[in-house]
Design a protein around this motif. Structure first.
Motif, PDB file in Angstrom:
ATOM      1  N   PHE A  65       0.837  -1.200   0.000  1.00 45.98           N
ATOM      2  CA  PHE A  65       0.000   0.000   0.000  1.00 45.98           C
ATOM      3  C   PHE A  65       0.874   1.253   0.000  1.00 45.98           C
ATOM      4  O   PHE A  65       0.631   2.205  -0.758  1.00 45.98           O
ATOM      5  CB  PHE A  65      -0.934   0.023   1.215  1.00 45.98           C
ATOM      6  CG  PHE A  65      -1.615   1.350   1.377  1.00 45.98           C
ATOM      7  CD1 PHE A  65      -2.720   1.678   0.621  1.00 45.98           C
ATOM      8  CD2 PHE A  65      -1.104   2.306   2.247  1.00 45.98           C
ATOM      9  CE1 PHE A  65      -3.324   2.930   0.722  1.00 45.98           C
ATOM     10  CE2 PHE A  65      -1.694   3.560   2.360  1.00 45.98           C
ATOM     11  CZ  PHE A  65      -2.809   3.870   1.600  1.00 45.98           C
ATOM     12  N   VAL A  66       1.894   1.281   0.858  1.00 48.53           N
ATOM     13  CA  VAL A  66       2.786   2.438   0.956  1.00 48.53           C
ATOM     14  C   VAL A  66       3.516   2.651  -0.368  1.00 48.53           C
ATOM     15  O   VAL A  66       3.616   3.774  -0.872  1.00 48.53           O
ATOM     16  CB  VAL A  66       3.777   2.261   2.131  1.00 48.53           C
ATOM     17  CG1 VAL A  66       4.888   3.294   2.097  1.00 48.53           C
ATOM     18  CG2 VAL A  66       3.035   2.305   3.459  1.00 48.53           C
ATOM     19  N   ARG A  67       4.022   1.578  -0.943  1.00 50.35           N
ATOM     20  CA  ARG A  67       4.760   1.641  -2.211  1.00 50.35           C
ATOM     21  C   ARG A  67       3.891   2.236  -3.316  1.00 50.35           C
ATOM     22  O   ARG A  67       4.266   3.184  -4.001  1.00 50.35           O
ATOM     23  CB  ARG A  67       5.210   0.217  -2.585  1.00 50.35           C
ATOM     24  CG  ARG A  67       6.070   0.112  -3.813  1.00 50.35           C
ATOM     25  CD  ARG A  67       6.419  -1.352  -4.094  1.00 50.35           C
ATOM     26  NE  ARG A  67       5.394  -2.008  -4.868  1.00 50.35           N
ATOM     27  CZ  ARG A  67       5.238  -1.859  -6.182  1.00 50.35           C
ATOM     28  NH1 ARG A  67       6.030  -1.064  -6.862  1.00 50.35           N
ATOM     29  NH2 ARG A  67       4.281  -2.494  -6.814  1.00 50.35           N
ATOM     30  N   VAL A  68       2.694   1.691  -3.471  1.00 47.92           N
ATOM     31  CA  VAL A  68       1.785   2.160  -4.526  1.00 47.92           C
ATOM     32  C   VAL A  68       1.292   3.576  -4.219  1.00 47.92           C
ATOM     33  O   VAL A  68       1.191   4.418  -5.119  1.00 47.92           O
ATOM     34  CB  VAL A  68       0.617   1.169  -4.712  1.00 47.92           C
ATOM     35  CG1 VAL A  68      -0.436   1.728  -5.647  1.00 47.92           C
ATOM     36  CG2 VAL A  68       1.146  -0.170  -5.231  1.00 47.92           C
ATOM     37  N   GLY A  69       1.007   3.864  -2.953  1.00 48.49           N
ATOM     38  CA  GLY A  69       0.558   5.203  -2.563  1.00 48.49           C
ATOM     39  C   GLY A  69       1.575   6.277  -2.914  1.00 48.49           C
ATOM     40  O   GLY A  69       1.215   7.341  -3.432  1.00 48.49           O
ATOM     41  N   ALA A  70       2.843   5.998  -2.668  1.00 48.46           N
ATOM     42  CA  ALA A  70       3.894   6.969  -2.996  1.00 48.46           C
ATOM     43  C   ALA A  70       3.949   7.219  -4.503  1.00 48.46           C
ATOM     44  O   ALA A  70       4.076   8.370  -4.951  1.00 48.46           O
ATOM     45  CB  ALA A  70       5.248   6.477  -2.489  1.00 48.46           C
ATOM     46  N   MET A  71       3.831   6.152  -5.291  1.00 49.86           N
ATOM     47  CA  MET A  71       3.854   6.319  -6.750  1.00 49.86           C
ATOM     48  C   MET A  71       2.624   7.075  -7.245  1.00 49.86           C
ATOM     49  O   MET A  71       2.725   7.899  -8.158  1.00 49.86           O
ATOM     50  CB  MET A  71       3.971   4.963  -7.443  1.00 49.86           C
ATOM     51  CG  MET A  71       5.339   4.329  -7.275  1.00 49.86           C
ATOM     52  SD  MET A  71       5.547   2.777  -8.201  1.00 49.86           S
ATOM     53  CE  MET A  71       4.377   1.706  -7.372  1.00 49.86           C
ATOM     54  N   LEU A  72       1.461   6.804  -6.648  1.00 48.95           N
ATOM     55  CA  LEU A  72       0.239   7.520  -7.050  1.00 48.95           C
ATOM     56  C   LEU A  72       0.344   9.018  -6.720  1.00 48.95           C
ATOM     57  O   LEU A  72      -0.050   9.860  -7.528  1.00 48.95           O
ATOM     58  CB  LEU A  72      -0.989   6.913  -6.379  1.00 48.95           C
ATOM     59  CG  LEU A  72      -1.430   5.548  -6.892  1.00 48.95           C
ATOM     60  CD1 LEU A  72      -2.527   4.962  -6.006  1.00 48.95           C
ATOM     61  CD2 LEU A  72      -1.896   5.636  -8.336  1.00 48.95           C
ATOM     62  N   LEU A  73       0.877   9.328  -5.549  1.00 46.25           N
ATOM     63  CA  LEU A  73       1.057  10.742  -5.186  1.00 46.25           C
ATOM     64  C   LEU A  73       2.022  11.418  -6.157  1.00 46.25           C
ATOM     65  O   LEU A  73       1.774  12.534  -6.625  1.00 46.25           O
ATOM     66  CB  LEU A  73       1.560  10.870  -3.746  1.00 46.25           C
ATOM     67  CG  LEU A  73       0.512  10.561  -2.675  1.00 46.25           C
ATOM     68  CD1 LEU A  73       1.177  10.373  -1.316  1.00 46.25           C
ATOM     69  CD2 LEU A  73      -0.545  11.662  -2.619  1.00 46.25           C
ATOM     70  N   HIS A  74       3.113  10.731  -6.477  1.00 45.73           N
ATOM     71  CA  HIS A  74       4.075  11.288  -7.437  1.00 45.73           C
ATOM     72  C   HIS A  74       3.405  11.544  -8.783  1.00 45.73           C
ATOM     73  O   HIS A  74       3.562  12.612  -9.383  1.00 45.73           O
ATOM     74  CB  HIS A  74       5.259  10.330  -7.603  1.00 45.73           C
ATOM     75  CG  HIS A  74       6.226  10.769  -8.649  1.00 45.73           C
ATOM     76  ND1 HIS A  74       6.177  10.299  -9.944  1.00 45.73           N
ATOM     77  CD2 HIS A  74       7.247  11.649  -8.599  1.00 45.73           C
ATOM     78  CE1 HIS A  74       7.151  10.865 -10.644  1.00 45.73           C
ATOM     79  NE2 HIS A  74       7.801  11.689  -9.856  1.00 45.73           N
ATOM     80  N   ALA A  75       2.651  10.565  -9.265  1.00 42.79           N
ATOM     81  CA  ALA A  75       1.983  10.704 -10.564  1.00 42.79           C
ATOM     82  C   ALA A  75       0.968  11.831 -10.544  1.00 42.79           C
ATOM     83  O   ALA A  75       0.872  12.618 -11.507  1.00 42.79           O
ATOM     84  CB  ALA A  75       1.311   9.383 -10.952  1.00 42.79           C
ATOM     85  N   GLU A  76       0.215  11.956  -9.467  1.00 40.89           N
ATOM     86  CA  GLU A  76      -0.790  13.022  -9.394  1.00 40.89           C
ATOM     87  C   GLU A  76      -0.148  14.407  -9.362  1.00 40.89           C
ATOM     88  O   GLU A  76      -0.576  15.311 -10.065  1.00 40.89           O
ATOM     89  CB  GLU A  76      -1.699  12.849  -8.181  1.00 40.89           C
ATOM     90  CG  GLU A  76      -2.735  13.961  -8.116  1.00 40.89           C
ATOM     91  CD  GLU A  76      -3.870  13.703  -7.166  1.00 40.89           C
ATOM     92  OE1 GLU A  76      -4.363  14.681  -6.585  1.00 40.89           O
ATOM     93  OE2 GLU A  76      -4.291  12.544  -7.015  1.00 40.89           O
ATOM     94  N   VAL A  77       0.886  14.560  -8.552  1.00 41.67           N
ATOM     95  CA  VAL A  77       1.553  15.873  -8.477  1.00 41.67           C
ATOM     96  C   VAL A  77       2.199  16.209  -9.817  1.00 41.67           C
ATOM     97  O   VAL A  77       2.120  17.350 -10.274  1.00 41.67           O
ATOM     98  CB  VAL A  77       2.575  15.906  -7.321  1.00 41.67           C
ATOM     99  CG1 VAL A  77       3.435  17.164  -7.381  1.00 41.67           C
ATOM    100  CG2 VAL A  77       1.850  15.820  -5.976  1.00 41.67           C
ATOM    101  N   ALA A  78       2.797  15.222 -10.473  1.00 45.40           N
ATOM    102  CA  ALA A  78       3.398  15.462 -11.791  1.00 45.40           C
ATOM    103  C   ALA A  78       2.333  15.882 -12.798  1.00 45.40           C
ATOM    104  O   ALA A  78       2.541  16.796 -13.592  1.00 45.40           O
ATOM    105  CB  ALA A  78       4.138  14.214 -12.271  1.00 45.40           C
ATOM    106  N   SER A  79       1.189  15.225 -12.755  1.00 45.37           N
ATOM    107  CA  SER A  79       0.088  15.573 -13.649  1.00 45.37           C
ATOM    108  C   SER A  79      -0.433  16.980 -13.368  1.00 45.37           C
ATOM    109  O   SER A  79      -0.690  17.761 -14.294  1.00 45.37           O
ATOM    110  CB  SER A  79      -1.040  14.548 -13.502  1.00 45.37           C
ATOM    111  OG  SER A  79      -2.141  14.904 -14.289  1.00 45.37           O
ATOM    112  N   LEU A  80      -0.605  17.313 -12.094  1.00 47.82           N
ATOM    113  CA  LEU A  80      -1.048  18.668 -11.729  1.00 47.82           C
ATOM    114  C   LEU A  80      -0.052  19.721 -12.206  1.00 47.82           C
ATOM    115  O   LEU A  80      -0.445  20.763 -12.718  1.00 47.82           O
ATOM    116  CB  LEU A  80      -1.233  18.785 -10.208  1.00 47.82           C
ATOM    117  CG  LEU A  80      -2.455  18.126  -9.617  1.00 47.82           C
ATOM    118  CD1 LEU A  80      -2.366  18.137  -8.095  1.00 47.82           C
ATOM    119  CD2 LEU A  80      -3.720  18.813 -10.079  1.00 47.82           C
ATOM    120  N   SER A  81       1.217  19.430 -12.047  1.00 47.43           N
ATOM    121  CA  SER A  81       2.262  20.371 -12.475  1.00 47.43           C
ATOM    122  C   SER A  81       2.216  20.596 -13.990  1.00 47.43           C
ATOM    123  O   SER A  81       2.336  21.700 -14.466  1.00 47.43           O
ATOM    124  CB  SER A  81       3.650  19.874 -12.072  1.00 47.43           C
ATOM    125  OG  SER A  81       3.747  19.829 -10.674  1.00 47.43           O
TER     126      SER A  81
END
Length: 188
Positions: free
Chosen positions: A164-180
């Motif tokens: 969960f932690v591993r996937v959560g970190a990647m999802l947060l990274h992907a979302e912030v990158a997309s927002l940027s």
């Protein structure tokens, strides 16, 4: 991904000890991962300054060019963005006692939340409800005290939380990158 050997838990522990930093490898990697997942980079400052880690002047200069820390940063950036989902929180080897590995995962989550907060992304009003829920769940894990029961069940539970932690970190990274990308592309 690079063919270079990956920086491991023990190698990072040695570097942190050499630099006399009071951070364990999991917490340090969590801080770095959160900072990078939040879209930040140490521009115009050393990595330790960006992560707001205490180090005396001499140590700070040594750390600025420390090859282990620089390679860990490159490795973590590449893993977070890897379409093959190669990212993993840095943790003690699987042959270490379960309580040590569980505590390391909680420490990693504390570091991640701190690094993510330093990146400025945590205050970004456009984070999705899912991203905010992941951050809340990471905070719960970070503040957890573990009770251990049957070893097989505990091992399975730790594997599930780790995933969960591993996937959560990647999802947060992907979302912030997309927002940027969306924010930088919306100039009128």
């Amino acid at each position: 991904m690079s063919n270079e050997p990956m920086i491991g838990y023990d190698e990072l522990a040695e570097a942190l000890s050499r630099l006399r930093l009071g951070s364990d490898p999991s917490e340090f990697h969590g801080s770095l991962s959160g900072f990078l997942a939040g879209g930040a980079r140490p521009v115009g400052q050393t990595l330790l300054e960006a992560l707001q880690l205490d180090a005396a002047g001499e140590i700070e200069r040594a750390a600025q060019d420390d090859p282990v820390l620089l390679e860990l940063m490159r490795q973590t950036e590449a893993e977070l963005a890897d379409p093959e989902l190669a990212f993993e929180p840095l943790h003690p080897s699987d042959d270490r006692p379960l309580p040590e590995r569980a505590d390391a995962l909680a420490s990693w989550c504390r570091g991640f939340l701190g690094g993510f907060g330093l990146s400025g992304a945590a205050t970004h009003s456009q984070l999705s409800e899912e991203a905010q829920e992941i951050l809340r769940d990471l905070a719960t894990i970070a503040s957890s005290e573990f009770d251990f029961g049957p070893a097989d069940e505990d091992e399975d539970a730790l594997i599930e939380v780790f995933e969960f932690v591993r996937v959560g970190a990647m999802l947060l990274h992907a979302e912030v990158a997309s927002l940027s990308r969306n924010l930088s592309g919306s100039v009128h």
